[in-house]
Design an enzyme around this catalytic site. Structure first.
Site, PDB file in Angstrom:
ATOM      1  N   SER A 149       0.815  -1.217   0.000  1.00 32.13           N
ATOM      2  CA  SER A 149       0.000   0.000   0.000  1.00 32.13           C
ATOM      3  C   SER A 149       0.849   1.268   0.000  1.00 32.13           C
ATOM      4  O   SER A 149       0.432   2.292  -0.531  1.00 32.13           O
ATOM      5  CB  SER A 149      -0.927   0.007   1.216  1.00 32.13           C
ATOM      6  OG  SER A 149      -0.189  -0.142   2.417  1.00 32.13           O
ATOM      7  N   ASP A 161      -5.606   7.400   8.980  1.00 29.84           N
ATOM      8  CA  ASP A 161      -5.790   6.046   9.503  1.00 29.84           C
ATOM      9  C   ASP A 161      -4.703   5.659  10.505  1.00 29.84           C
ATOM     10  O   ASP A 161      -4.680   4.517  10.986  1.00 29.84           O
ATOM     11  CB  ASP A 161      -5.849   5.021   8.368  1.00 29.84           C
ATOM     12  CG  ASP A 161      -4.557   4.939   7.558  1.00 29.84           C
ATOM     13  OD1 ASP A 161      -3.605   5.681   7.878  1.00 29.84           O
ATOM     14  OD2 ASP A 161      -4.502   4.137   6.609  1.00 29.84           O
ATOM     15  N   HIS A 195      -0.817   4.720   7.354  1.00 30.81           N
ATOM     16  CA  HIS A 195      -0.151   5.108   6.111  1.00 30.81           C
ATOM     17  C   HIS A 195       0.371   6.542   6.207  1.00 30.81           C
ATOM     18  O   HIS A 195      -0.185   7.354   6.941  1.00 30.81           O
ATOM     19  CB  HIS A 195      -1.119   4.984   4.930  1.00 30.81           C
ATOM     20  CG  HIS A 195      -1.529   3.576   4.650  1.00 30.81           C
ATOM     21  ND1 HIS A 195      -2.719   3.046   5.101  1.00 30.81           N
ATOM     22  CD2 HIS A 195      -0.890   2.575   3.994  1.00 30.81           C
ATOM     23  CE1 HIS A 195      -2.809   1.779   4.713  1.00 30.81           C
ATOM     24  NE2 HIS A 195      -1.708   1.470   4.053  1.00 30.81           N
TER      25      HIS A 195
END
Length: 328
Positions: free
Chosen positions: A73, A238, A241
């Site tokens: 990611s 979040d 990240h």
């Protein structure tokens, strides 16, 4: 390879095994608390594929450079909403500015991917209908730690991916496992464990990548102090990240090595002892890089490796560098 992983870990000191039985219950409690406060984003990362620095194409008849991105990611740019904020767009823009050539960028990274997904990603990157990139950047490892993939297995998948890309004629730069101990809602002693496991995997990744013909840039300790000091700025909503500024910090660390792999960086390859650079046994270079961020490790004559601290430069404005409306 297993012996070398153990050797690299030994350079960094004692391991998780020293925690003792009494700490296990505390760790399990910390894991449960972390899962409540740290969550992955469900947003689809913005697609940054396309041509960057298209204006340079009018000044030269040289073909565009081709940049590929693989990984998890972080490589995909999870957590930001604008194409220009993703690490791929930032590096494509920087590469275009320093080379004064257009850069065709393609990203096959998958959010949530572990190192065993690299085989699939390499096949996509080297598909018969796709041009082989001049250089590929791989960012992988965090999910291997959180999903408890054995380090030897993780390194084996990464090393094979590097070998396949190198055999196809592609330069490879790997941003090693980030420092998971910097995640703000993670408390001690889980924070210490996360940092130890992250660094050990980063050292092991460095050994595997260098022996497979690639270069590594350690991101953990470079980003660690900065992320710990300014978590609200460098982490996204979040709490896991990076934010746009966090991705820019990582991209600035990778850009010098990315350009050096293509012979575009103005610095000489000779080490500067005054800056802590030198030719070291690959295991020692890997361990030192894992504990000192922004460090590049490149293969020298076996079993030695070149350890360098390249000077970072400001990234160009991606809003003016691309991508163009035509994707490759």
């Amino acid at each position: 390879m297993a012996r070398r992983i153990a050797t690299a870990a030994a350079f960094g000191g004692s391991g998780v095994g020293l925690l003792g039985v009494a700490a296990v219950g505390v760790l399990l409690t910390e894991v449960r608390l972390a899962r409540r406060t740290v969550g992955g984003s469900s947003d689809i990362p913005p697609c940054a594929d396309g041509r960057y620095g298209a204006a340079f194409g009018h000044r030269t008849d040289r073909p565009p450079l081709r940049l590929g991105f693989l990984g998890d990611s972080t490589a995909a740019g999870q957590g930001v909403h604008r194409t220009s904020q993703t690490p791929g767009a930032l590096l494509a823009s920087g590469l275009a500015a320093l080379s004064e050539l257009p850069v065709d960028f393609r990203n096959v990274a998958l959010p949530g991917a572990q190192s065993d997904d690299l085989e699939r990603q390499v096949e996509l990157m080297l598909a018969a209908d796709a041009e082989v990139p001049d250089v590929c950047v791989i960012m992988i490892g965090a999910n291997d730690v959180t999903h408890r993939m054995p380090p030897a297995q993780s390194v084996r998948h990464l090393s094979e991916a590097v070998r396949r890309l190198r055999a196809a004629g592609c330069e490879v730069v790997v941003g090693t496992c980030p420092d998971l101990g910097t995640i703000e809602p993670v408390y001690q002693p889980l924070r210490w464990v996360a940092r130890r496991l992250s660094r050990q995997l980063a050292a092991a990744q460095t050994i595997g990548v260098v022996e497979s013909g690639g270069r590594t840039v350690s991101l953990g300790d470079l980003l660690g102090p900065e992320f710990e000091a300014r978590p609200r700025e460098l982490f996204g909503p979040d709490n896991y990240h990076p934010s746009a500024e966090g991705y820019a910090t990582a991209a600035m660390a990778v850009l010098p090595t990315l350009c050096a792999s293509l012979g575009l960086w103005p610095e000489e390859e000779r080490p500067e002892p005054a800056r802590g650079e030198g030719i070291l046994p690959v295991e020692q270079a890997a361990a030192e890089a894992a504990s000192e961020g922004g460090t590049e490790v490149t293969a020298s004559r076996a079993p030695w490796a070149l350890l360098k601290h390249r000077r970072r430069r400001q990234l160009p404005d991606t809003e003016t560098a691309g991508p163009s409306s035509v994707t490759p």
